[in-house]
Design a protein around this motif. Structure first.
Motif, PDB file in Angstrom:
ATOM      1  N   LEU A   1       0.834  -1.200   0.000  1.00 28.71           N
ATOM      2  CA  LEU A   1       0.000   0.000   0.000  1.00 28.71           C
ATOM      3  C   LEU A   1       0.870   1.250   0.000  1.00 28.71           C
ATOM      4  CD1 LEU A   1      -2.817   1.308   0.325  1.00 28.71           C
ATOM      5  CD2 LEU A   1      -2.621   0.915   2.785  1.00 28.71           C
ATOM      6  N   ASN A   2       0.573   2.149  -0.944  1.00 28.94           N
ATOM      7  CA  ASN A   2       1.266   3.441  -1.019  1.00 28.94           C
ATOM      8  C   ASN A   2       0.221   4.537  -0.790  1.00 28.94           C
ATOM      9  OD1 ASN A   2       4.032   2.585  -2.490  1.00 28.94           O
ATOM     10  ND2 ASN A   2       2.334   1.506  -3.459  1.00 28.94           N
ATOM     11  N   GLN A   3       0.368   5.294   0.308  1.00 29.32           N
ATOM     12  CA  GLN A   3      -0.575   6.396   0.543  1.00 29.32           C
ATOM     13  C   GLN A   3      -0.057   7.629  -0.177  1.00 29.32           C
ATOM     14  OE1 GLN A   3      -0.579   9.562   2.424  1.00 29.32           O
ATOM     15  NE2 GLN A   3      -2.679   9.767   1.694  1.00 29.32           N
ATOM     16  N   GLY A   4      -0.908   8.264  -0.986  1.00 29.63           N
ATOM     17  CA  GLY A   4      -0.466   9.471  -1.663  1.00 29.63           C
ATOM     18  C   GLY A   4      -1.322   9.785  -2.875  1.00 29.63           C
ATOM     19  N   ASP A   5      -0.898  10.806  -3.589  1.00 26.06           N
ATOM     20  CA  ASP A   5      -1.621  11.324  -4.747  1.00 26.06           C
ATOM     21  C   ASP A   5      -1.002  10.735  -6.013  1.00 26.06           C
ATOM     22  OD1 ASP A   5      -2.767  12.814  -6.772  1.00 26.06           O
ATOM     23  OD2 ASP A   5      -2.431  14.760  -5.809  1.00 26.06           O
ATOM     24  N   ALA A   6      -1.793   9.988  -6.763  1.00 32.06           N
ATOM     25  CA  ALA A   6      -1.279   9.344  -7.984  1.00 32.06           C
ATOM     26  C   ALA A   6      -0.757  10.361  -8.992  1.00 32.06           C
ATOM     27  CB  ALA A   6      -2.373   8.492  -8.622  1.00 32.06           C
ATOM     28  N   LEU A   7      -1.298  11.588  -8.957  1.00 32.95           N
ATOM     29  CA  LEU A   7      -0.843  12.629  -9.891  1.00 32.95           C
ATOM     30  C   LEU A   7       0.595  13.060  -9.603  1.00 32.95           C
ATOM     31  CD1 LEU A   7      -3.977  14.933 -10.172  1.00 32.95           C
ATOM     32  CD2 LEU A   7      -2.883  13.708 -12.044  1.00 32.95           C
ATOM     33  N   LYS A   8       1.057  12.825  -8.368  1.00 27.12           N
ATOM     34  CA  LYS A   8       2.418  13.237  -7.994  1.00 27.12           C
ATOM     35  C   LYS A   8       3.331  12.034  -7.778  1.00 27.12           C
ATOM     36  CE  LYS A   8       0.533  17.309  -5.714  1.00 27.12           C
ATOM     37  NZ  LYS A   8      -0.050  17.733  -4.447  1.00 27.12           N
ATOM     38  N   PHE A   9       2.807  10.854  -8.000  1.00 29.00           N
ATOM     39  CA  PHE A   9       3.552   9.628  -7.673  1.00 29.00           C
ATOM     40  C   PHE A   9       4.627   9.359  -8.722  1.00 29.00           C
ATOM     41  CE2 PHE A   9       4.105   4.997  -7.328  1.00 29.00           C
ATOM     42  CZ  PHE A   9       4.239   4.862  -5.960  1.00 29.00           C
ATOM     43  N   ASP A  10       5.824   9.005  -8.244  1.00 32.80           N
ATOM     44  CA  ASP A  10       6.918   8.631  -9.142  1.00 32.80           C
ATOM     45  C   ASP A  10       6.858   7.113  -9.366  1.00 32.80           C
ATOM     46  OD1 ASP A  10       9.203   8.157 -10.561  1.00 32.80           O
ATOM     47  OD2 ASP A  10      10.595   8.734  -8.956  1.00 32.80           O
ATOM     48  N   PHE A  11       6.321   6.717 -10.516  1.00 31.87           N
ATOM     49  CA  PHE A  11       6.119   5.298 -10.786  1.00 31.87           C
ATOM     50  C   PHE A  11       7.435   4.537 -10.917  1.00 31.87           C
ATOM     51  CE2 PHE A  11       2.368   7.572 -12.355  1.00 31.87           C
ATOM     52  CZ  PHE A  11       1.413   6.969 -11.554  1.00 31.87           C
TER      53      PHE A  11
ATOM     54  N   LYS B   1       9.777   4.489  -8.840  1.00 26.79           N
ATOM     55  CA  LYS B   1      10.223   3.939  -7.549  1.00 26.79           C
ATOM     56  C   LYS B   1       9.636   2.548  -7.279  1.00 26.79           C
ATOM     57  CE  LYS B   1       7.074   5.837  -4.026  1.00 26.79           C
ATOM     58  NZ  LYS B   1       6.975   6.799  -2.932  1.00 26.79           N
ATOM     59  N   LEU B   2       8.743   2.098  -8.150  1.00 25.43           N
ATOM     60  CA  LEU B   2       8.213   0.741  -8.019  1.00 25.43           C
ATOM     61  C   LEU B   2       9.207  -0.312  -8.519  1.00 25.43           C
ATOM     62  CD1 LEU B   2       4.561   1.348  -9.290  1.00 25.43           C
ATOM     63  CD2 LEU B   2       5.322   1.165  -6.912  1.00 25.43           C
ATOM     64  N   ASP B   3      10.280   0.153  -9.194  1.00 27.90           N
ATOM     65  CA  ASP B   3      11.321  -0.757  -9.710  1.00 27.90           C
ATOM     66  C   ASP B   3      10.753  -1.829 -10.640  1.00 27.90           C
ATOM     67  OD1 ASP B   3      13.471   0.469  -8.449  1.00 27.90           O
ATOM     68  OD2 ASP B   3      13.169  -0.647  -6.600  1.00 27.90           O
ATOM     69  N   ALA B   4       9.821  -1.419 -11.482  1.00 28.70           N
ATOM     70  CA  ALA B   4       9.256  -2.367 -12.454  1.00 28.70           C
ATOM     71  C   ALA B   4      10.172  -2.461 -13.669  1.00 28.70           C
ATOM     72  CB  ALA B   4       7.860  -1.910 -12.880  1.00 28.70           C
ATOM     73  N   GLU B   5      10.235  -3.642 -14.263  1.00 28.40           N
ATOM     74  CA  GLU B   5      10.987  -3.816 -15.508  1.00 28.40           C
ATOM     75  C   GLU B   5      10.309  -3.015 -16.624  1.00 28.40           C
ATOM     76  OE1 GLU B   5      13.776  -5.878 -16.081  1.00 28.40           O
ATOM     77  OE2 GLU B   5      13.849  -5.972 -13.906  1.00 28.40           O
TER      78      GLU B   5
END
Length: 268
Positions: free
Chosen positions: A85-95, A97-101
């Motif tokens: 769970l990540n609490q925060g605003d998706a508009l400001k989220f740095d995707f 940092k999820l370390d996805a390929e």
């Protein structure tokens, strides 16, 4: 569920919670998540889709802004090893940092109307990470996303999303599937980023600028609406008829106009 975990939909977040089991099943079937995949759910609400997504065995990150929903989600899913769970605003989220390929992240969301367009553009700026996106949106927004040239739905949103993605309008969802029921129909859309852009522009920001200017006054001809950027000769040099209205042009023609602007610079 105990009274402690009850939650009322909040107007300021544009919340309408999905509760129709048939619709939930149909969405999950469309996504068809599998074990080992990386999923991101934006705005899980009370977890209507979350449960099915986790049941697939996929690794699921969720982003939720409403602090009141955090304990509900933690109570329901916090003990599962494939839930984060990540609490925060998706508009400001740095995707990132999820370390996805690259091209691996599968994004899902029941998006409030007021943030749907900016959020889609925010996600497109991370298109290299994303395999596909499945969104519940207001039906008229999905019609604009999936529009073809020549009609009133064709505009900035259609062009800039189709520049980056293949768009599929999957099915419509009536207001009764939600609590509280919204005043509009909804629809499910699938966006699949192109691995190779079909019409690559020399400068995507310039394409965005040309499209925005063109549709600022969509009833006017291109010669009039683009006169601050391209004169008639430059429009003709791009192989475009300046007497057309912007909605009559396809994506490839807008890319040619943007490339012409890159080559010649704005008209004085």
């Amino acid at each position: 569920m105990s009274e402690h975990y009850q939650h009322r939909a909040r107007k300021r977040f544009g919340q309408n919670f999905l509760h129709d089991a048939g619709v939930i099943h149909r969405i999950l079937r469309s996504i068809h998540a599998r074990q080992g995949e990386r999923l991101l759910e934006i705005g899980p609400g009370q977890g209507a889709l979350t449960e099915g997504l986790l049941g697939s065995g996929a690794q699921l990150d969720v982003i939720e802004l409403d602090l009141d929903l955090i304990p509900i989600l933690q109570h329901k899913f916090g003990q599962l090893p494939n839930f984060r769970l990540n609490q925060g605003d998706a508009l400001k989220f740095d995707f990132r940092k999820l370390d996805a390929e690259p091209h691996s992240l599968r994004v899902v969301g029941n998006l409030p109307y007021n943030i749907s367009t900016p959020l889609i553009f925010h996600l497109l700026s991370h298109a290299d990470l994303i395999r596909d996106m499945h969104f519940m949106l207001q039906k008229e927004v999905v019609e604009r996303l999936a529009a073809e040239p020549g009609g009133g739905d064709w505009g900035r949103l259609s062009i800039m999303v189709q520049y980056h993605c293949r768009v599929e309008h999957l099915f419509n969802v009536g207001p009764g599937a939600f609590n509280p029921p919204p005043k509009v129909d909804s629809a499910i859309v699938r966006l699949v980023p192109h691995e190779v852009l079909p019409h690559p522009a020399k400068d995507a920001a310039m394409l965005e600028r040309v499209v925005r200017e063109a549709f600022n006054q969509r009833r006017k001809t291109l010669r009039n609406t683009l006169k601050g950027l391209l004169d008639s000769a430059a429009i003709e040099a791009a192989g475009v008829d300046g007497s057309l209205r912007p909605e009559q042009l396809d994506l490839a023609a807008f890319v040619r106009l943007a490339d012409q602007l890159v080559a010649t610079g704005p008209s004085s």
